[in-house]
Scaffold this active site. Structure first.
Site, PDB file in Angstrom:
ATOM      1  N   ASP A 123       0.878  -1.159   0.000  1.00  0.00           N
ATOM      2  CA  ASP A 123       0.000   0.000   0.000  1.00  0.00           C
ATOM      3  C   ASP A 123       0.926   1.223   0.000  1.00  0.00           C
ATOM      4  O   ASP A 123       2.082   1.113   0.379  1.00  0.00           O
ATOM      5  CB  ASP A 123      -0.843  -0.071   1.287  1.00  0.00           C
ATOM      6  CG  ASP A 123      -1.568   1.211   1.574  1.00  0.00           C
ATOM      7  OD1 ASP A 123      -2.346   1.629   0.712  1.00  0.00           O
ATOM      8  OD2 ASP A 123      -1.369   1.794   2.656  1.00  0.00           O
TER       9      ASP A 123
ATOM     10  N   THR B 145       0.141   4.984   1.098  1.00  0.00           N
ATOM     11  CA  THR B 145       0.099   5.888   2.243  1.00  0.00           C
ATOM     12  C   THR B 145       0.210   5.118   3.558  1.00  0.00           C
ATOM     13  O   THR B 145      -0.570   4.200   3.804  1.00  0.00           O
ATOM     14  CB  THR B 145      -1.221   6.690   2.224  1.00  0.00           C
ATOM     15  OG1 THR B 145      -1.452   7.113   0.895  1.00  0.00           O
ATOM     16  CG2 THR B 145      -1.148   7.876   3.154  1.00  0.00           C
TER      17      THR B 145
ATOM     18  N   ASP C  58      -1.192  -0.626   6.038  1.00  0.00           N
ATOM     19  CA  ASP C  58      -1.322  -0.059   7.385  1.00  0.00           C
ATOM     20  C   ASP C  58      -2.743  -0.189   7.927  1.00  0.00           C
ATOM     21  O   ASP C  58      -3.031   0.278   9.015  1.00  0.00           O
ATOM     22  CB  ASP C  58      -0.891   1.411   7.393  1.00  0.00           C
ATOM     23  CG  ASP C  58      -1.778   2.273   6.518  1.00  0.00           C
ATOM     24  OD1 ASP C  58      -2.543   1.718   5.719  1.00  0.00           O
ATOM     25  OD2 ASP C  58      -1.710   3.507   6.643  1.00  0.00           O
TER      26      ASP C  58
HETATM   27  P1  ADP Z   1      -3.821   4.809   0.097  1.00  0.00           P
HETATM   28  O1  ADP Z   1      -4.272   3.656  -0.740  1.00  0.00           O
HETATM   29  O2  ADP Z   1      -2.666   5.492  -0.549  1.00  0.00           O
HETATM   30  O3  ADP Z   1      -3.532   4.401   1.506  1.00  0.00           O
HETATM   31  P2  ADP Z   1      -6.525   5.719   0.615  1.00  0.00           P
HETATM   32  O4  ADP Z   1      -7.229   4.622  -0.101  1.00  0.00           O
HETATM   33  O5  ADP Z   1      -6.526   5.690   2.102  1.00  0.00           O
HETATM   34  O6  ADP Z   1      -5.013   5.878   0.085  1.00  0.00           O
HETATM   35  O7  ADP Z   1      -7.162   7.096   0.168  1.00  0.00           O
HETATM   36  C1  ADP Z   1      -7.278   7.419  -1.180  1.00  0.00           C
HETATM   37  C2  ADP Z   1      -7.774   8.827  -1.379  1.00  0.00           C
HETATM   38  O8  ADP Z   1      -9.126   8.906  -0.930  1.00  0.00           O
HETATM   39  C3  ADP Z   1      -7.010   9.854  -0.589  1.00  0.00           C
HETATM   40  O9  ADP Z   1      -5.927  10.377  -1.327  1.00  0.00           O
HETATM   41  C4  ADP Z   1      -8.075  10.914  -0.337  1.00  0.00           C
HETATM   42  O10 ADP Z   1      -8.148  11.777  -1.443  1.00  0.00           O
HETATM   43  C5  ADP Z   1      -9.357  10.121  -0.276  1.00  0.00           C
HETATM   44  N1  ADP Z   1      -9.798   9.846   1.093  1.00  0.00           N
HETATM   45  C6  ADP Z   1     -10.062   8.643   1.640  1.00  0.00           C
HETATM   46  N2  ADP Z   1     -10.481   8.739   2.909  1.00  0.00           N
HETATM   47  C7  ADP Z   1     -10.465  10.068   3.182  1.00  0.00           C
HETATM   48  C8  ADP Z   1     -10.771  10.839   4.335  1.00  0.00           C
HETATM   49  N3  ADP Z   1     -11.190  10.303   5.481  1.00  0.00           N
HETATM   50  N4  ADP Z   1     -10.631  12.169   4.229  1.00  0.00           N
HETATM   51  C9  ADP Z   1     -10.227  12.743   3.098  1.00  0.00           C
HETATM   52  N5  ADP Z   1      -9.918  12.090   1.999  1.00  0.00           N
HETATM   53  C10 ADP Z   1     -10.042  10.763   2.020  1.00  0.00           C
HETATM   54 MG    MG Z   2      -3.025   3.116   3.503  1.00  0.00          MG
END
Ligand code: ADP
Ligand code: MG
Length: 380
Positions: A70, A72, A265
């Site tokens: 993943d 972030t 994570d």
């Molecule tokens: P990653 O796969 O990199 O961990 P996420 O799937 O957690 O990313 O999030 C993808 C995108 O969705 C973020 O870049 C954001 O734009 C949006 N997002 C998801 N959850 C939230 C939240 N609680 N607040 C704001 N934006 C969110």
């Molecule tokens: Mg993540």
């Protein structure tokens, strides 16, 4: 063994030879071969801050051929810092920040923490919310003083009919969330993440161990995903993934014949962690979801633990095979010597114990594995 004893008695009539054979045949060394190696490997893993829920997972890890990360919070630190606030026409900057941070009050997404920290740093007090809902991988909706506020990814705002102009003036490496208030688009907030120290080195190390497929999946925009993957040298990237699409990607890699380890994570990637042959949760001290979905958990956030796990698992398998070999050699040697009358029952007992000790000491070599890893950083 009994038949062998009978045969020897039939041909030699010598009870002492039969007793020697029975003594050396007790398979202590063979029985100890796997458990001692696995206990040593588990303790080495535990000392390096790796929690292994099932011993079979540690053994199976030696055959992993693909690792899906993943982004972030895994390949990056997940400690976002707001870099730009771009309110729409007619929206005050402070109102935008207050609405976004308030709506994110109860979310544990990294973006939510960044927004709350921004508001706190700017001395903007948060309001009360009602009707808070988080849509996994998309964003949050909350009601603040009867006004509906949405914070989340651009495509999700567009789906809700909140036609937003594409974000301009944002660097490629920044994640961006859109904010809507009272059914109208209210602005963009961009955030910078840091690549986790050691991410690039861990990927190189995995490549050198012969892991054939290394990939990154993320819910973030393609521009961010590409910037990160270029900097750490991750060959496969899949951006704009919803949690379900991460699962689909893992299943696709599995369908190509890979044994897949998924590292995440727990924020929007818990289903993917569960979908992998092995799921590894990062910084487990922080996230219950992650530790429940995963089969292993890193108590620290150090990605070097993953190539270490591959080595540990391969070493344990090798040691088990050596132990079985040693155990069998001692037994067969005992049969030959005992049958030929060159081994007394006492000699057989000594030989038998020597075999067990060789196996124990061979397994004990694994206990020191991981001493070269640096001490755990504090989670978070
Ligand atoms: P990653 O796969 O990199 O961990 P996420 O799937 O957690 O990313 O999030 C993808 C995108 O969705 C973020 O870049 C954001 O734009 C949006 N997002 C998801 N959850 C939230 C939240 N609680 N607040 C704001 N934006 C969110
Ligand atoms: Mg993540």
């Amino acid at each position: 063994v009994l038949a062998l004893g009978l045969l020897v008695w039939f041909f030699t009539g010598d009870w002492s030879r039969v007793v020697s054979i029975l003594v050396v045949s007790c398979p202590c060394a063979v029985v100890l071969a796997a458990p001692t190696a696995m206990v040593a490997a588990l303790s080495a893993a535990a000392r390096s801050g790796i929690l292994v829920k099932h011993i079979a997972d540690l053994e199976a890890f030696a055959r992993v051929s693909a690792v899906v990360f993943d982004k972030t919070g895994t390949l990056t630190t997940g400690r976002l810092g707001v870099s730009k606030v771009l309110p729409a026409e007619g929206v005050a900057m402070a109102d935008l920040v207050r609405a976004a941070a308030t709506a994110e009050r109860h979310s544990n997404h990294p973006a939510a923490r960044a927004l709350r920290e921004l508001a706190q740093g700017a001395g903007i007090p948060l309001a009360e919310t009602s009707e808070f809902t988080e849509v996994p991988g998309r964003g949050v909706v909350a009601r603040i003083d009867a006004v509906e506020v949405r914070v989340g990814r651009a495509a999700w705002l567009a789906e809700a009919g909140l036609a937003a102009p594409p974000p301009t003036d944002i660097e490629d490496g920044s994640s961006v969330v859109g904010v809507a208030m009272g059914g109208r688009f209210a602005g963009w907030i961009s955030m910078q993440d840091q690549i986790r120290p050691g991410a690039a080195a861990a990927l190189r190390d995995l490549e050198s161990l012969g892991i054939r497929h290394l990939a990154m999946v993320t819910g973030d925009r393609a521009a961010v995903a590409e910037t990160v993957s270029r900097r750490i040298g991750c060959p496969h990237v899949k951006a704009d993934c919803l949690p379900g699409e991460k699962v689909a990607y893992v299943n696709e890699v599995k369908a190509r014949g890979h044994r897949v380890a998924v590292v995440g994570d727990g924020v929007n990637d818990a289903p993917a962690l569960a979908a992998g042959d092995t799921g590894i949760a990062m910084g487990a001290a922080g996230s219950d979801v992650a530790i429940n979905s995963a089969t292993m958990a890193l108590m620290s956030n150090d990605l070097a633990r993953i190539p270490f796990l591959v080595r540990l698992s391969r070493q344990s398998r090798a040691v088990i095979l050596q132990n079985l070999g040693v155990g069998m050699i001692f037994i067969i040697a005992g049969w030959v010597l005992g049958g030929a009358g060159n081994l007394s029952p006492v000699g057989g007992a000594i030989l038998h114990n020597i075999g067990s000790f060789v196996v124990l000491f061979n397994s004990a070599r694994i206990v020191r594995a991981g001493d070269e890893l640096e001490a755990d950083e504090k989670p978070g």
